[in-house]
Design an enzyme around this catalytic site. Structure first.
Site, short mmCIF file in Angstrom:
data_model
loop_
_atom_site.label_atom_id
_atom_site.label_comp_id
_atom_site.label_asym_id
_atom_site.label_seq_id
_atom_site.Cartn_x
_atom_site.Cartn_y
_atom_site.Cartn_z
N TYR A 144 0.82 -1.22 0.00
CA TYR A 144 0.00 0.00 0.00
C TYR A 144 0.85 1.27 0.00
O TYR A 144 0.38 2.34 -0.38
CB TYR A 144 -0.93 0.04 1.23
CG TYR A 144 -2.02 -1.02 1.22
CD1 TYR A 144 -2.11 -1.95 0.20
CD2 TYR A 144 -2.97 -1.08 2.22
CE1 TYR A 144 -3.09 -2.92 0.20
CE2 TYR A 144 -3.96 -2.04 2.22
CZ TYR A 144 -4.01 -2.96 1.20
OH TYR A 144 -5.00 -3.91 1.20
N LYS A 194 3.49 -15.43 1.83
CA LYS A 194 3.43 -16.11 0.54
C LYS A 194 4.90 -16.37 0.16
O LYS A 194 5.39 -15.91 -0.86
CB LYS A 194 2.70 -15.21 -0.46
CG LYS A 194 2.32 -15.86 -1.76
CD LYS A 194 1.14 -16.81 -1.66
CE LYS A 194 0.90 -17.44 -3.03
NZ LYS A 194 0.11 -18.69 -2.96
N ASP A 226 -3.13 -18.12 0.96
CA ASP A 226 -4.27 -18.77 0.29
C ASP A 226 -4.80 -19.91 1.15
O ASP A 226 -6.02 -20.09 1.30
CB ASP A 226 -3.90 -19.24 -1.12
CG ASP A 226 -2.52 -19.87 -1.19
OD1 ASP A 226 -1.77 -19.80 -0.21
OD2 ASP A 226 -2.19 -20.44 -2.25
N ASP A 250 -5.44 -7.05 5.73
CA ASP A 250 -6.64 -6.30 5.34
C ASP A 250 -7.74 -7.29 4.94
O ASP A 250 -8.88 -7.24 5.41
CB ASP A 250 -6.27 -5.38 4.16
CG ASP A 250 -7.36 -4.38 3.84
OD1 ASP A 250 -8.40 -4.39 4.52
OD2 ASP A 250 -7.18 -3.60 2.89
N ASP A 254 -11.08 -8.85 7.45
CA ASP A 254 -12.47 -8.69 7.01
C ASP A 254 -13.16 -10.04 6.89
O ASP A 254 -14.33 -10.20 7.25
CB ASP A 254 -12.55 -7.97 5.65
CG ASP A 254 -12.71 -6.47 5.82
OD1 ASP A 254 -12.50 -5.97 6.95
OD2 ASP A 254 -13.03 -5.79 4.83
#
Ligand code: NAD
Length: 364
Positions: A144, A194, A226, A250, A254
């Site tokens: 980000y 990852k 994943d 993030d 959620d």
């Protein structure tokens, strides 16, 4: 008697309504745990735009700077949606606060109470008995914020570039937050990366593994993001603290909020660079927004705000026993069958914002 200064930024919509109930609960905690909490209120968000001409007035920032913690409501609403994006309450208040105080660690508990499992969209057989997972998300690094970041023309077509950068020190400090949190919980950290594809993931895994050696009482496991997305739905009860970089955190936080069920129940904390003798300076707020559809009706669920106050006691003020007492009181009130509209189900007693706050205060 220990004394702390708390900046109270209630904001817009249901913010002031639920904040009043958090204050009510804190005043009971003050007496019971021999604390003194000096509250200073300041304007933020839409109300500050209306009165002071900007979402984060200098006076509000001063109040925050002088405080040991910020107790935040929520900001925004239809009235200010027509403003240019950079002037909108959320962006113009929360982002500068994050930046000013270096709020690098976002803690979001995904709490599914045993008596509220019906609110979860996941099968009862998976969530039966409830669960309690804490997502610790790095908030100021990664994809980000990395540079370069652009959309440019190359060979007759547009090309978008984002850059993922993590420094070892950034990973170390968020890992410490996760391990310390786990020490006060069930002592399991699941680190997400990852590492099979990203160099960032390799450094993340290596660094978290090193830091883990300083916390021999905490078990560390690693999951690829994943796989984590699947396992969190398959068996949320198998997790305690989930540690993730900005983008993965993030998304996963959620996902966990959704699995937990009710937005009006979920608190959050953003911890900053400033460390004190009792913990870390931070901003504590409900995960939800200003709920304009129910604002002013006295029916909003104050529990997310009340639990945010509990997080403030735990992580900024070092008052774990007081935090435990608030959390236990919330469980007791839910067990008694009191429900605001958002979590109501057949056979339960529907109450308003005040009555719910009063019940939690009485249960402490
Ligand atoms: P929202 O979280 O305000 O509302 C979503 C739904 O959840 C609504 O139906 C609302 O009634 C319900 N809800 C939320 N909190 C509740 C509570 N405590 N009790 C009962 N029901 C509750 O999200 P939204 O509608 O997307 O956003 C509304 C406004 O809030 C927007 O202006 C948005 O920018 C702002 N917002 C602010 C923050 C923040 O201050 N950190 C976060 C998210 C949204």
């Amino acid at each position: 008697m220990k004394a702390f200064k708390i900046a109270v930024l209630a904001g817009d919509g249901i913010g002031p309504e639920v904040m009043a109930e958090a204050r009510r609960v804190l005043s009971v905690v003050e007496k019971k745990f021999a604390l003194r909490l000096d509250f200073e209120e300041a304007r933020v968000g839409g109300i500050a735009i209306d009165v002071d001409g900007r979402a984060l007035p200098a006076e509000t920032l001063r109040v925050c700077e002088e405080a040991d913690a910020i107790l935040f409501g929520s900001v925004g609403g239809p009235k200010w949606e027509g403003l240019p994006p950079n002037e909108q309450p959320e962006r113009a208040a929360l982002l500068p606060l994050r930046k000013h105080f270096g709020l690098f660690a976002n803690l979001r508990p995904a709490l599914c109470f045993p008596k509220l499992t019906h609110a979860s969209p996941v099968k009862e057989s998976i969530v039966a008995g409830g669960f309690d997972v804490l997502c610790v998300r790095e908030l100021t690094g990664g994809l980000y914020f990395g540079q370069p970041k652009s959309i440019r023309e190359e060979g007759g077509e547009l090309v978008a570039v984002d850059t993922m950068v993590y420094r070892q020190g950034e990973i170390e400090r968020i890992a410490h937050v996760a391990f310390k949190a786990a020490q006060g919980r069930r002592k399991l950290v699941t680190s997400i990366d990852k590492a099979n594809v990203l160099e960032n993931g390799v450094l993340w895994r290596r660094t978290v593994t090193e830091i883990a050696k300083q916390y021999p009482d905490v078990k560390l496991q690693h999951l690829y993001v994943d796989n984590a997305a699947m396992q969190l739905i398959r068996n949320p009860k198998g997790f305690d603290v989930v540690l993730a970089e900005n983008l993965f955190g993030d998304i996963l936080s959620d996902e966990m909020a959704m699995i937990a069920g009710s937005l009006g129940m979920l608190p959050s904390a953003s911890l900053g660079l400033k460390e004190t003798s009792t913990g870390r300076f931070g901003l504590f707020e409900p995960s939800g927004g200003t709920a304009p559809d129910i604002a002013g009706k006295g029916i909003a669920n104050p529990i997310a705000q009340i639990l945010s106050a509990a997080m403030m006691l735990r992580y900024a003020l070092g008052e774990a026993a007081a935090a435990d007492a608030i959390e236990a009181a919330v469980v007791r009130v839910i067990d008694q069958g009191l429900r605001t509209g958002d979590i109501w189900s057949e056979g339960c007693r529907r109450v308003g914002t005040c009555e719910m706050g009063e019940a939690v205060a009485a249960a402490i």
